[in-house]
Structures are given as C-alpha cells and as structure tokens.
Design an enzyme around this catalytic site. Structure first.
Site, PDB file in Angstrom:
ATOM      1  N   ARG A  46      50.992  45.015  32.030  1.00 35.64           N
ATOM      2  CA  ARG A  46      50.634  44.391  33.311  1.00 35.64           C
ATOM      3  C   ARG A  46      51.229  42.991  33.341  1.00 35.64           C
ATOM      4  NH1 ARG A  46      48.992  40.396  30.984  1.00 35.64           N
ATOM      5  NH2 ARG A  46      48.376  39.668  33.036  1.00 35.64           N
ATOM      6  N   GLY A  47      51.078  42.324  34.508  1.00 42.50           N
ATOM      7  CA  GLY A  47      51.744  41.034  34.707  1.00 42.50           C
ATOM      8  C   GLY A  47      53.061  41.320  35.410  1.00 42.50           C
ATOM      9  N   ALA A  48      53.313  40.610  36.515  1.00 37.66           N
ATOM     10  CA  ALA A  48      54.433  40.973  37.388  1.00 37.66           C
ATOM     11  C   ALA A  48      55.783  41.111  36.666  1.00 37.66           C
ATOM     12  CB  ALA A  48      54.512  39.997  38.554  1.00 37.66           C
ATOM     13  N   ARG A  87      52.132  50.388  41.242  1.00 39.49           N
ATOM     14  CA  ARG A  87      51.345  49.224  41.662  1.00 39.49           C
ATOM     15  C   ARG A  87      52.093  48.520  42.800  1.00 39.49           C
ATOM     16  NH1 ARG A  87      48.824  45.554  37.135  1.00 39.49           N
ATOM     17  NH2 ARG A  87      47.339  45.211  38.827  1.00 39.49           N
ATOM     18  N   GLN A 194      41.649  39.629  31.615  1.00 42.01           N
ATOM     19  CA  GLN A 194      42.959  39.218  31.079  1.00 42.01           C
ATOM     20  C   GLN A 194      42.894  37.815  30.476  1.00 42.01           C
ATOM     21  OE1 GLN A 194      42.479  40.560  34.123  1.00 42.01           O
ATOM     22  NE2 GLN A 194      44.221  41.737  34.833  1.00 42.01           N
ATOM     23  N   ASP A 235      52.257  37.106  41.642  1.00 45.58           N
ATOM     24  CA  ASP A 235      52.733  38.496  41.744  1.00 45.58           C
ATOM     25  C   ASP A 235      53.744  38.668  42.857  1.00 45.58           C
ATOM     26  OD1 ASP A 235      50.120  38.859  40.149  1.00 45.58           O
ATOM     27  OD2 ASP A 235      51.242  40.736  39.975  1.00 45.58           O
ATOM     28  N   LYS A 246      46.364  37.036  40.862  1.00 45.37           N
ATOM     29  CA  LYS A 246      45.114  37.684  40.468  1.00 45.37           C
ATOM     30  C   LYS A 246      43.917  37.222  41.289  1.00 45.37           C
ATOM     31  CE  LYS A 246      44.668  40.307  38.124  1.00 45.37           C
ATOM     32  NZ  LYS A 246      44.701  41.665  38.720  1.00 45.37           N
TER      33      LYS A 246
HETATM   34  O1  MRU Z   1      46.617  42.912  37.337  1.00 49.67           O
HETATM   35  P1  MRU Z   1      47.571  42.153  36.469  1.00 49.67           P
HETATM   36  O2  MRU Z   1      47.033  41.870  35.103  1.00 49.67           O
HETATM   37  O3  MRU Z   1      48.938  42.788  36.453  1.00 49.67           O
HETATM   38  O4  MRU Z   1      47.731  40.747  37.190  1.00 49.67           O
HETATM   39  C1  MRU Z   1      48.516  39.770  36.591  1.00 49.67           C
HETATM   40  C2  MRU Z   1      48.548  38.490  37.345  1.00 49.67           C
HETATM   41  O5  MRU Z   1      47.932  38.342  38.364  1.00 49.67           O
HETATM   42  C3  MRU Z   1      49.457  37.426  36.818  1.00 49.67           C
HETATM   43  O6  MRU Z   1      48.948  36.164  37.078  1.00 49.67           O
HETATM   44  C4  MRU Z   1      50.822  37.556  37.494  1.00 49.67           C
HETATM   45  O7  MRU Z   1      51.292  38.860  37.436  1.00 49.67           O
HETATM   46  C5  MRU Z   1      51.820  36.641  36.905  1.00 49.67           C
HETATM   47  S1  MRU Z   1      52.291  37.124  35.289  1.00 49.67           S
HETATM   48  C6  MRU Z   1      53.493  36.076  34.743  1.00 49.67           C
END
Ligand code: MRU
Length: 342
Positions: A46-48, A87, A194, A235, A246
């Site tokens: 996860r994480g963009a 997603r 997270q 994201d 998030k």
């Molecule tokens: O649902 P997630 O864990 O994928 O959400 C992640 C976030 O919101 C992060 O802040 C975002 O993707 C930036 S990651 C460098």
C-alpha cells in the site's frame, strides 16, 4: 536499515506483506499478475508510489507469463484492467499503467521474449526512479525541519509506501541524516494502523524518536502548542493543489490552519493528476465497513451495527502551506506552478 517493500525477481514479484508488520516479515512471492492485483487490493502492499510500482511489475509479470503473442493486445489490456480495478484513489497506479502501456505500444512488434525483457526492465526503472525521486523530495524538504521541533505525520508515507526512502518520511529522514535532532508524532491511523504499525516501526529503526497517538489526540496537542510542523504524503493531487490522502488528513489540515501550524504535503509528480481540475473529482475509495468493525480478528462493535470506511479524504489547497516535490517546494497559488513544473 531500510526495508525493501517490493522487487522483481526474474518471473516473480516479491512483496513484503505489510499487513503482518511489525510482528512478522513475510514476503509474498507473486508468480501471476492476479496475485499482484490481489496484494494491492488486500493492502499487502500500500502507499501510492508502492502501489504504482506493484502495478508496473504486475503488468510486466502478466506479459512475462504469456506463452505466445496471439491476441497480444487483448491480453495486455486484460492484465491492465485487472490491476486498474484494485484501488481507485492512488494516481500512481494509473500513471504506472499508462507508462507501461506506452512502452508496450512502442515495442509490441518485437519478439515476445524481447518484449518481456523490456517491460520487466521498465518496471524496475520505475522502482529505481521512485527511490531517487524520494531522495530529491527529502533534499528539498529537509530544511523545513529545525532543531528541537516536533513534527507530526499521518498514515505511512515512508520507505514501505514507496520504492524506498519515503516521501513525508523521506523529508524526515533527510533532515535526520543532516544532523537535525527533533521528534516525530505518528497518528496511529485508524483502522489499518499504518502510523502505529509501519511509521513507528520505520522511524524506530532509524533511531528517530517517535510517539504514537490516537488520531483524535492531534488537535489537543496542536492547541497546546506541541506540534511545530505537519508533513503528510498524498494519493492524488488535483491541478489546483487539492490533495487526497489518508482519511483524517483533512481534519489535521483544518486544525493546523486554525493553530497557525505549517502543513506540508510531500509527493512525487507521479501523484499529480492535472486532468482533474479540483479535488471534488478525485475518486475516493470506500472500503468495507467490516474493516472498521474488526481490529484484527476482534469485533469492536455490537453485531448488526453498520460502519462506514472512506479510506481517503480530500484537503482543499487553501489549507496546504506547500507541496514538497522532487523539483522543489511549490507554494500557493498552486495551479500555474503545478502546470509549469509538470
Ligand atoms: O491506504 P493506504 O495505506 O494505501 O494509504 C496510504 C496513504 O494515504 C499515504 O499517505 C499515501 O499513499 C502517500 S505514500 C508515500
């Protein structure tokens, strides 16, 4: 020590299962693109930016497993479609697929074995570029953090959420590497935790002092003057600077403005979506309420109660002090500057 959330291993994509961190370090060996898609959807990765890298590697893996180039374009589209549907919010996923598609179209006439190599290479370049980009973000953002500050962050925008190093945590890391000494507050980030599980784990490994709080404590700390700076990831960033991140980020930003605390977003240009004029067009993922009702295997609400789970919210640009990118920090007004830099 830095973790590797994902890598290409000749015909397999290795993914660190983040759902099990910090307790267990288990790597999923994905040998089919559908497994990569599942890992994205189920939040093993996860994480963009990390989602973007996984998407690119998933595409490369799908082609790698093709036995012949019969219906090559149809098969390629099927692979992309499966991954696209995992997603909806992280712009990096779509950006990575578009990039892989361009490479595919440019080389589709080559032999299948050559095409496989080219796509696998491209996916690995995307990963390498992401790490380099994060280091640039860190370089541009590090001077925002001064000696003795308390920096608050939300969710995990660290090495785990990217190819490595991190965006928001990249800035924090870079400042620490420069010798700056400060402390970090990590929102736990309900319901996936997270912040509590991943950000706290990453920072602890760097020796950066970190304190975890429940998300709702942040406002009280700000009111007491105990937060000097907020840095979060993103994201998707619309053409006018409105930023999806998030769930809970918007709340932080409004509170920060109320208390005169600088609120920064750290993100690479692969997170910008200039085709979207403002934040109201950003697709916000809604996940199953069940993920709120249960913490691990433990149900925390009575049977029969509904729960709502928006995974992201959108922070209007007016609440954002600056956006830290690999090309520098963009400050308001955002629209023209984003257009020029992009
Ligand atoms: O649902 P997630 O864990 O994928 O959400 C992640 C976030 O919101 C992060 O802040 C975002 O993707 C930036 S990651 C460098």
């Amino acid at each position: 020590m830095q973790v590797r959330p994902i890598w290409w291993a000749k015909g397999a994509v290795m993914i660190l299962d983040q759902r099990l961190l910090p307790w267990k370090r288990v790597y999923l060996k994905c040998t089919r693109y559908q497994q990569v898609a599942r890992a994205i959807k189920n939040m093993a990765i996860r994480g963009a930016p990390a989602i973007g890298i996984a998407a690119a590697m998933g595409v490369a893996l799908g082609v790698y497993n093709l036995k012949s180039n019969r219906n090559l374009e149809g098969n390629f589209d099927k692979i992309c479609q499966t991954i696209i549907q995992t997603r909806p919010t992280a712009r990096n996923l779509f950006w990575a697929i578009e990039r892989m598609k361009k490479v595919f179209l440019r080389h589709k006439k080559k032999s299948l074995s050559e095409l496989k190599q080219i796509l696998a290479k491209e996916a690995q370049i995307i990963l390498e570029e992401d790490v380099a980009t994060n280091r640039q973000i860190g370089y541009h953002g590090k001077n925002l953090i001064k000696m003795g500050m308390t920096v608050l962050t939300h969710c995990n925008a660290g090495a785990l959420a990217t190819g490595g190093y991190g965006t928001a945590l990249g800035v924090i890391r870079a400042a620490w590497e420069e010798g700056m000494r400060f402390q970090v507050i990590a929102d736990e980030t309900r319901p996936y935790l997270q912040g509590a599980r991943l950000t706290a784990w990453e920072l602890q490994q760097e020796g950066i002092p970190v304190t975890v709080i429940t998300d709702s404590i942040a406002g009280y700390l700000m009111a007491q003057g105990k937060v000097d700076l907020i840095i979060v990831g993103a994201d998707r960033i619309a053409a006018n600077g409105d930023t999806a991140n998030k769930i809970g980020t918007y709340t932080l930003a409004v509170l920060a403005k109320n208390h005169g605390i600088p609120f920064y977003v750290a993100a690479p240009f692969s997170t910008f979506d200039v085709n979207i004029s403002d934040g109201c067009y950003i697709p916000v993922e809604e996940r199953r309420g069940k993920e709120v009702i249960f913490i691990g295997k433990k149900r925390i609400c009575p049977e029969g109660v509904n729960a709502l789970y928006y995974a992201f919210d959108v922070t209007p640009a007016e609440y954002i002090t600056g956006i830290i990118t690999e090309k520098g920090i963009i400050t308001p007004p955002y629209k023209e500057k984003i257009k020029k830099l992009k």
